[in-house]
Design an enzyme around this catalytic site. Structure first.
Site, PDB file in Angstrom:
ATOM      1  N   GLU A 173       0.869  -1.410   0.008  1.00  0.00           N
ATOM      2  CA  GLU A 173      -0.166   0.134   0.084  1.00  0.00           C
ATOM      3  C   GLU A 173       0.967   1.501   0.087  1.00  0.00           C
ATOM      4  OE1 GLU A 173      -2.768  -0.468   3.145  1.00  0.00           O
ATOM      5  OE2 GLU A 173      -4.050  -1.615   1.885  1.00  0.00           O
ATOM      6  N   GLU A 364      -5.678  -8.157  -1.056  1.00  0.00           N
ATOM      7  CA  GLU A 364      -6.137  -7.973   0.254  1.00  0.00           C
ATOM      8  C   GLU A 364      -7.531  -7.575   0.136  1.00  0.00           C
ATOM      9  OE1 GLU A 364      -4.608  -5.597   3.372  1.00  0.00           O
ATOM     10  OE2 GLU A 364      -2.385  -5.931   2.634  1.00  0.00           O
TER      11      GLU A 364
HETATM   12  C1  BG6 Z   1      -4.402  -3.037   4.951  1.00  0.00           C
HETATM   13  C2  BG6 Z   1      -2.810  -3.479   5.297  1.00  0.00           C
HETATM   14  O1  BG6 Z   1      -4.437  -1.646   4.893  1.00  0.00           O
HETATM   15  O2  BG6 Z   1      -5.520  -3.261   5.670  1.00  0.00           O
HETATM   16  C3  BG6 Z   1      -3.061  -4.593   6.486  1.00  0.00           C
HETATM   17  O3  BG6 Z   1      -2.309  -3.805   4.302  1.00  0.00           O
HETATM   18  C4  BG6 Z   1      -4.231  -4.226   7.178  1.00  0.00           C
HETATM   19  O4  BG6 Z   1      -1.659  -4.665   7.269  1.00  0.00           O
HETATM   20  C5  BG6 Z   1      -5.509  -4.348   6.476  1.00  0.00           C
HETATM   21  O5  BG6 Z   1      -4.108  -5.209   8.307  1.00  0.00           O
HETATM   22  C6  BG6 Z   1      -6.570  -4.318   7.234  1.00  0.00           C
HETATM   23  O6  BG6 Z   1      -6.600  -3.136   8.162  1.00  0.00           O
HETATM   24  P1  BG6 Z   1      -6.915  -3.073   9.576  1.00  0.00           P
HETATM   25  O7  BG6 Z   1      -6.424  -1.831  10.150  1.00  0.00           O
HETATM   26  O8  BG6 Z   1      -8.217  -3.556   9.971  1.00  0.00           O
HETATM   27  O9  BG6 Z   1      -5.615  -4.135  10.185  1.00  0.00           O
END
Ligand code: BG6
Length: 469
Positions: A173, A364
């Site tokens: 990201e 993701e």
């Molecule tokens: C993304 C990141 O922004 O979102 C992860 O690459 C992160 O590292 C994921 O865990 C979910 O966000 P959060 O804040 O719910 O963990």
């Protein structure tokens, strides 16, 4: 007879985690994420205070549990698994000349374990994991020297693992440098300093580092593929007021800028205006542009969790999912306020395809929320099943639309520490991990209801997504 719907042959099915959110810090140097105190989103500490709990430093101890965890991923049928290498496990300070053999051995063991099950690793080189020492002693990515430290690290891991790791991703990201410059860009910003200058200078060094590491990887093993990784949770105009429409467009472009540079190997013209208006003057060298132009990514990976709406003057902040504003009345939200929008994923796949014409990896996507453990230990996470099902159906539709989608790695297939809030109770997993927000718990792993659901999706290559139950 109607044709059975399923995903293309060879589709990569799996999950994704980051070292700093799952391994724990045993055996490695501290990295930027270790400075997040537990609880709600708060500022990162400059030094760890004695007696205060820093969840990333213990996480869910995959350092000792990796065999069990990989076996669970294999049981779900994963044919790929996205993970990061903790840079500070290979170079604890980041500036050492030689890598740590113990650190290298740890990932050898992991990749060998994955190979046993036929799981293809997809490795993120730096997932919010700049060694803290580099930030404290060199200023992190604002310093050009960090490019060489990074390349030294890349060389060590490319040479050691290229035979088993065929997919590599640069910075996780990377666009989040503009919102979370400490974790995403490994920089601190002094009070009164021109933030934009520092963030774009760090980004420039990261772009050059990426291009040079692509060149390095290709010289070591041309059969490997290299991708960028950009947060692409999307932004809609809240109204048809042209000011909102153009504002939302610019908001998305602010993310896609980071793809644009890595895909096309040059700065797009529109960025000049941003720099002009923010008094940004990059320090560059002519060879930077040559190396960037000559070494661009093979594919694009991105995260997508939700959509947001843009209304002029209404932004209330941003978090790991992106821009935050008023709720969209057409969408439901998770307990953490993230809007659930499967169509948004189809939209993003199409938009990125139209803009860049590259293969895509959905690196993701997932639902982070509170889970309740039943008295018998089971967890009925039907909400997560519904989220997964609808998002995967949207991916299917995007493929039908003509997008070339290589694979899907669900975020956090086992519960890990949240990046944004350093909580354990914001859970994404198909596998529950018994650890709470204060670090208590047995660390026992147990399957949630969604475990079998995803397993069946993979076993049927997506066909079960379209069957009535
Ligand atoms: C993304 C990141 O922004 O979102 C992860 O690459 C992160 O590292 C994921 O865990 C979910 O966000 P959060 O804040 O719910 O963990």
């Amino acid at each position: 007879m109607t044709e059975k719907k399923c995903f293309p042959e060879g589709f990569l099915w799996g999950g994704a985690v980051a070292a700093n959110q799952c391994e724990g810090a045993e055996g490695r140097g501290l990295c930027v994420s270790d400075m997040a105190p537990h609880g709600v989103r708060g500022p990162y500490d400059e030094v760890q205070e004695p007696g205060k709990y820093y969840p990333h430093t213990v996480a869910v101890d995959c350092y000792h549990h990796y065999k069990e965890d990989i076996a669970l991923m294999a049981e779900m049928g994963f044919n790929c698994f996205r993970l990061s290498i903790a840079w500070s496990r290979i170079f604890p300070h980041g500036d050492e000349a030689q890598p740590s053999e113990e650190g290298l051995q740890f990932y050898d063991d992991i990749f060998n374990e994955m190979q046993k099950y036929g799981i293809q690793p997809i490795v993120t080189l730096s997932h919010y994991e700049t060694p803290l020492y580099l930030v404290d002693h060199y200023g992190g990515w604002r310093n050009r020297k960090t490019i060489d430290f990074y390349l030294n690290y890349c060389k060590a891991v490319f040479e050691r693992y290229h035979d088993r790791v065929k997919y590599w991703l640069s910075f996780n990201e990377m666009n989040n440098v503009l919102d979370f410059y400490f974790v995403a860009g490994g920089i601190r910003i002094d009070e009164g300093e021109n933030k934009a200058q520092a963030m774009y200078q760090a980004s420039h060094h990261m772009f050059v580092a990426t291009a040079r590491s692509i060149a390095l990887l290709r010289s070591i093993d041309p059969s490997c593929k290299y991708g960028c990784m950009v947060n692409s949770s999307t932004l809609y105009p809240a109204t048809c007021n042209p000011v909102d429409v153009f504002g939302a467009y610019r908001g998305r472009r602010r993310k896609y800028f980071f793809m644009d540079v890595q895909v096309n190997g040059r700065y797009p013209r529109y960025i000049q205006r941003t720099w002009r208006e923010n008094d940004v003057h990059l320090e560059t060298r002519p060879e930077d542009f040559e190396v960037m132009a000559a070494n661009t990514v093979d594919f694009i990976s991105f995260s997508y969790y939700r959509s947001n709406t843009y209304e002029d003057g209404k932004q209330t902040g941003s978090d790991t999912g992106g821009f935050i504003s008023d709720p969209n009345p057409y969408l439901e939200r998770t307990a953490f306020g993230w809007q659930i929008d499967p169509m948004g994923l189809r939209y993003v796949c199409n938009e990125i395809t139209d803009l860049f014409h590259k293969p895509l990896l959905i690196a993701e996507n997932g639902m982070g929320t509170y889970d309740e453990v039943n008295p018998d230990g089971s967890i009925d996470d039907d909400y997560r099943i519904d989220y997964l099902k609808r998002h995967l159906q949207a991916v299917y539709e995007a493929i039908q639309d003509g997008c070339e989608i290589m694979g899907y790695t669900y975020w956090g297939p086992l519960d890990i520490v949240s990046a944004g809030t350093a909580q354990m109770s914001k859970r994404y997993g198909f596998v529950y991990v018994d650890r709470d927000d204060e670090g208590h718990g047995t660390l026992k792993r147990s399957k949630k209801k969604s475990f079998d659901y995803y397993k069946n999706v993979i076993a049927t290559n997506g066909a079960s997504l379209f069957e009535e139950v």
